[in-house]
Structures are given as structure tokens and as C-alpha cells.
Scaffold this active site. Structure first.
Site, PDB file in Angstrom:
ATOM      1  N   GLN A  54       0.836  -1.200   0.000  1.00  0.00           N
ATOM      2  CA  GLN A  54       0.000   0.000   0.000  1.00  0.00           C
ATOM      3  C   GLN A  54       0.874   1.254   0.000  1.00  0.00           C
ATOM      4  O   GLN A  54       1.694   1.455   0.895  1.00  0.00           O
ATOM      5  CB  GLN A  54      -0.893   0.002   1.239  1.00  0.00           C
ATOM      6  CG  GLN A  54      -1.530   1.324   1.606  1.00  0.00           C
ATOM      7  CD  GLN A  54      -2.541   1.798   0.599  1.00  0.00           C
ATOM      8  OE1 GLN A  54      -2.210   2.592  -0.258  1.00  0.00           O
ATOM      9  NE2 GLN A  54      -3.764   1.316   0.694  1.00  0.00           N
ATOM     10  N   GLY A  75     -23.905   1.876   3.804  1.00  0.00           N
ATOM     11  CA  GLY A  75     -23.212   0.643   3.450  1.00  0.00           C
ATOM     12  C   GLY A  75     -22.042   0.918   2.520  1.00  0.00           C
ATOM     13  O   GLY A  75     -21.716   2.064   2.224  1.00  0.00           O
ATOM     14  N   GLN A  78     -18.761   1.220  -3.049  1.00  0.00           N
ATOM     15  CA  GLN A  78     -17.739   0.721  -3.964  1.00  0.00           C
ATOM     16  C   GLN A  78     -16.969  -0.418  -3.298  1.00  0.00           C
ATOM     17  O   GLN A  78     -16.285  -0.200  -2.300  1.00  0.00           O
ATOM     18  CB  GLN A  78     -16.764   1.850  -4.343  1.00  0.00           C
ATOM     19  CG  GLN A  78     -15.598   1.413  -5.216  1.00  0.00           C
ATOM     20  CD  GLN A  78     -16.044   0.903  -6.575  1.00  0.00           C
ATOM     21  OE1 GLN A  78     -16.978   1.442  -7.159  1.00  0.00           O
ATOM     22  NE2 GLN A  78     -15.404  -0.132  -7.072  1.00  0.00           N
ATOM     23  N   GLU A  96      -8.137   0.468   1.128  1.00  0.00           N
ATOM     24  CA  GLU A  96      -7.809   0.342   2.551  1.00  0.00           C
ATOM     25  C   GLU A  96      -8.614   1.298   3.426  1.00  0.00           C
ATOM     26  O   GLU A  96      -8.968   0.961   4.559  1.00  0.00           O
ATOM     27  CB  GLU A  96      -6.307   0.534   2.795  1.00  0.00           C
ATOM     28  CG  GLU A  96      -5.923   0.255   4.242  1.00  0.00           C
ATOM     29  CD  GLU A  96      -4.432   0.042   4.448  1.00  0.00           C
ATOM     30  OE1 GLU A  96      -4.010   0.036   5.620  1.00  0.00           O
ATOM     31  OE2 GLU A  96      -3.694  -0.101   3.471  1.00  0.00           O
ATOM     32  N   GLU A 129      -3.601   1.560  -9.153  1.00  0.00           N
ATOM     33  CA  GLU A 129      -4.945   1.963  -8.741  1.00  0.00           C
ATOM     34  C   GLU A 129      -4.895   3.148  -7.787  1.00  0.00           C
ATOM     35  O   GLU A 129      -5.716   4.056  -7.860  1.00  0.00           O
ATOM     36  CB  GLU A 129      -5.679   0.789  -8.082  1.00  0.00           C
ATOM     37  CG  GLU A 129      -6.128  -0.261  -9.088  1.00  0.00           C
ATOM     38  CD  GLU A 129      -7.127  -1.234  -8.502  1.00  0.00           C
ATOM     39  OE1 GLU A 129      -7.960  -0.809  -7.680  1.00  0.00           O
ATOM     40  OE2 GLU A 129      -7.071  -2.424  -8.861  1.00  0.00           O
TER      41      GLU A 129
END
Length: 302
Positions: A54, A75, A78, A96, A129
Site C-alpha cells: 500500500q 453501506g 464501492q 484500505e 490503482e
């Protein structure tokens, strides 16, 4: 509503496939792999470990709490992305903040896209990403680019194609890593911008970088003023240009009228800078732990 319930039930059904030890999915060619890989699956949150690759290292507690509150109400909108490590064991590839916030809320399961990837592929996916995200600071982005070029052995030209950024943009970020660590930290904490950093990186010696950085913070210099200061330093080839007295900006009356009362109340000489757009800084010095505690008591009331 019925559509959402069906999707959630499907995710839970797929999760059952991953809990069959006799048909554990380890590769894309395994039985039922096509039903799970690339689909959203409800995973036990305790079966997921954080990703050592990360690139993000700063997680703001306040924004994390805000995200947790949103998850509590709405909720997970994604899903996160994970890679399969072993039987009922997964590792985060991206998401994360959502993962941490879900734990704060106390969720037992979390929707996730499952990938089969080795360490190098996982590193590349995580870094690429995360680079696309808007909330990484310039140093986090620079470190991500550096890791991609070093650990995956990818050229800057190939990297620019992979992340959709100009090669010059990637180069500008990576050059920031030539700055003294103190300045890198200052950039991550918001004391100076990437524009300031790009100007400072043209100074070779770290001690000179620090000297100019301290002047930027103390006087609230703009990027343009920093560029002029760096240019003057390089032309004069010495510290004299750094130490020259700059024209003191006149403070707005609402500030100048109150400096004395602030100084008197705190019993220390404060330094206040202000920019034309109304933004500014109040610098309150202290010289010992005791003095810091005294100032804290005055400022917080306890």
C-alpha cells in the site's frame, strides 16, 4: 430494493464457494474460479489482511470517521479489491480506507472483487490503482512511481502509458524525492505545495534547500516568490540571497490591530503572515516542554 437484495444474496452465495476446502480456488483454471474471480463477493472482514505494498501511509482520522459514518448509513457503495492468498485468506489490493472504516463501524463482512495475482502483480495493481486517486499527497505519488520503476522494472515511458499520465508529469513527481526529507514531510503536512517543491528541487545541496524552505514557511512565500528566490540564489551562488531582507508585506488592519493583544495574552512574540486572498498563518514559538504545556493550556482551556 429487490435488486439490491438479490445482488447481496448472490455475493454471499459466492462466498460459500470459497469456504469449501475440497475445492479451494488457487488459480483461474480451478473449478468455479470463473464464478468468483472478478465478481463481487461478501468476504469475512477478518479473513482479509492489509497490503504491505500500500503506497498510502497517512490516514486522516477525521476523514476516516466521516467515511465510517457514511458506511454506517449507506453501506459499502464501492467494493474493495483483494487477491486470494490461501484458503479463506485474502490480501487488500485497493480500498484500505473503506476497509479500515468498515472495521470502525463493526462490519463482519465486506463486498470485494477477488483477483488471483502474485506479489509483483499485486504491487503493480495496488500502486497503479492508488495513483489514480485524488487524495494522495505528492510524495505518496512520487514514492509509488519510484516503486513501480524500481521493483517492477518498468520504464517511465511504459509507466506513463500504464497510468495515463504524461512522462514529464511522472518525472516532475519523482524529482521531489531529491528534496531533503524535512521538506518532503512539510509537503505531506501541507506547509508547502508541490509547486514550492518543484522550485526547491533545483537547489543541489540539502542544507540550502532547508534554508530556503524555512524562509518560505516563516514568511509565507508564494510559489512565484519561491521561484524568484531560488533563481536569485543560483545566480548569486551563495546564501546571501536567502538572507536578504524581503519587502515586508503590510498586514491587514484587522490583524495588525490585534497582534499586540495576542502577544500579551500568550506572553510570546507571535509571527503572523497574510496573503491577498485572506489566508494566513499564526506562528507561535516555544522553547521548552513546559512552555508548550503553558501555551496549550491557554489555547485549549485545559
Amino acid at each position: 430494493m429487490a435488486k439490491a437484495t438479490k445482488k447481496q444474496a448472490l455475493g454471499r452465495g459466492l462466498s460459500a464457494l470459497l469456504k469449501d476446502p475440497d475445492n479451494d480456488i488457487q488459480s483461474v483454471s480451478d473449478k468455479n474460479a470463473d464464478k468468483v474471480i472478478g465478481n463481487v463477493v461478501e468476504l469475512d472482514i477478518n479473513s482479509i489482511e492489509v497490503n504491505p505494498f500500500q503506497p498510502r501511509s497517512n490516514f486522516n482520522d477525521e476523514t476516516l470517521e466521516e467515511l465510517a459514518s457514511s458506511i454506517r448509513e449507506l453501506g459499502i457503495i464501492q467494493p474493495i479489491t483483494v487477491r486470494k492468498l490461501d484458503f479463506n485468506k485474502f490480501q487488500l489490493v485497493s480500498g484500505e480506507r473503506r476497509f479500515r472504516a468498515s472495521k470502525l463501524v463493526g462490519l463482519e463482512t465486506i463486498p470485494a472483487y477477488i483477483r488471483i495475482a502474485n506479489d509483483q502483480e499485486s504491487l503493480e495493481m495496488a500502486l497503479v490503482e492508488n495513483i489514480q486517486r485524488q487524495d494522495l499527497d505528492p510524495i505518496e505519488i512520487a514514492l509509488s512511481y519510484q516503486r513501480l520503476t524500481d521493483e517492477i522494472q518498468i520504464t517511465q515511458e511504459k509507466l506513463s502509458e500504464r497510468v495515463g499520465k504524461k512522462r514529464s508529469t511522472i518525472t516532475n513527481y519523482m524529482r521531489l524525492l531529491k528534496l531533503d526529507p524535512i521538506i518532503q514531510t512539510g509537503m505531506r503536512d501541507g506547509f508547502v505545495s508541490m509547486g514550492h517543491g518543484r522550485a526547491l528541487v533545483n537547489i543541489d545541496k540539502k542544507k540550502d534547500q532547508i534554508a530556503i524552505y524555512e524562509k518560505i514557511v516563516a514568511e509565507g512565500l508564494s510559489v512565484r516568490e519561491t521561484e524568484q528566490l531560488v533563481k536569485a540564489f543560483k545566480n548569486n551562488r551563495g546564501e546571501s540571497s536567502i538572507n536578504k531582507t524581503t519587502t515586508k508585506k503590510e498586514l491587514p488592519s484587522y490583524i495588525s490591530k490585534n497582534i499586540d493583544s495576542i502577544t500579551k495574552n500568550l506572553a510570546v512574540k507571535v509571527d503572523i503572515t497574510s496573503s491577498p486572498n485572506g489566508k494566513g498563518k499564526i506562528v507561535i514559538p516555544f522553547h521548552s516542554k513546559e512552555e508548550f504545556q503553558r501555551l496549550k493550556k491557554i489555547l485549549t482551556g485545559g
